[in-house]
Design an enzyme around this catalytic site. Structure first.
Site: not given
Length: 263
Positions: A209, A243
């Protein structure tokens, strides 16, 4: 199906989208998607999280029917080809229903059951697991960010419980990268353990991210080391699921962290 007291679970990301921030277009046909899923299974993945709409900043909205066209054929093949639970990353009840009909075990809702009023009842109808993520429009918080997140997550939990979703089937996600600035994301990561007071397993989704890219000044596919750092620190702070895009590497890191922190 999940015993979070034993070890950290690895959720592998399978995006069948043309525009996801890291792997957009990499797996957006059935053969590529199934092959990648099989690769993740070989690497030890516990759950496959299938997404048919990119939720990166500035993403284009995808109609439910288009999302269904993207994910349902892949689910049908996954159910035949791999023997791990499948999660579908969607906030639309219509998509969730079609997926749940095929035996999908979890719905991963980035809007925490708040965007579609029928989502909670749909999940309850199929007695499925749900990941409730914290999200909001904008990055302003009236008070302490963790306390505001707790309030929001408790509202989502109440929606789920009132619809009949079983408490033991709820997982919470702090929503790194959603409704938060870089500094706010780092603050949440620093204080992850405070979310344990809510009494639910925590899923951490930081893989590749932008907060990692901002700190390390690297492109999405060069963010493995930063992701692993958050995986290990997350496990230290009580996270139950991570995740990730890179299953093998994060699984090895998680096993080491589990040996230290879950003994």
């Amino acid at each position: 199906m999940f015993d979070y007291s034993k070890r950290t679970y690895i959720m592998g990301i399978l995006n069948v989208t043309p525009d996801s921030f890291s792997d957009g277009g990499d797996f957006n046909n059935i053969d590529k998607a199934i092959n990648h899923a099989k690769e993740m299974v070989k690497e030890g993945v516990d759950i496959i999280d299938l997404g048919g709409e990119s939720t990166r900043p500035g993403h284009k909205y995808v109609e439910a029917d288009e999302e269904i066209k993207r994910v349902i054929p892949v689910i049908k093949e996954l159910k035949k080809e791999v023997n791990v639970p499948i999660s579908v990353d969607t906030y639309k009840a219509k998509v969730a229903e079609e997926a749940l009909k095929l035996g999908v075990e979890m719905i991963n809702d980035i809007w925490g059951l708040k965007k579609d009023k029928d989502m909670a009842s749909t999940i309850s109808k199929y007695d499925a697991h749900v990941c409730i993520m914290h999200n909001q429009d904008g990055t302003h918080y009236d008070g302490d960010i963790i306390e505001e997140m707790k309030k929001s997550l408790l509202e989502s939990i109440e929606i789920g419980l009132n619809a009949g979703i079983k408490k033991e089937k709820i997982v919470l996600d702090p929503g790194i990268g959603f409704g938060k600035t870089v500094e706010q994301n780092l603050e949440v990561l620093k204080r992850l353990d405070e979310l344990n007071s809510l009494g639910y397993p925590i899923l951490l989704g930081t893989s590749r991210k932008s907060v990692i890219g901002h700190v390390l000044n690297v492109e999405p596919k060069e963010r493995l080391e930063g992701t692993i750092a958050t995986t290990v620190l997350g496990i230290r702070d009580g996270v139950s699921i991570v995740r990730v895009h890179d299953v093998k590497e994060n699984l090895m890191a998680a096993k080491m962290a589990d040996a230290i922190y879950r003994r």
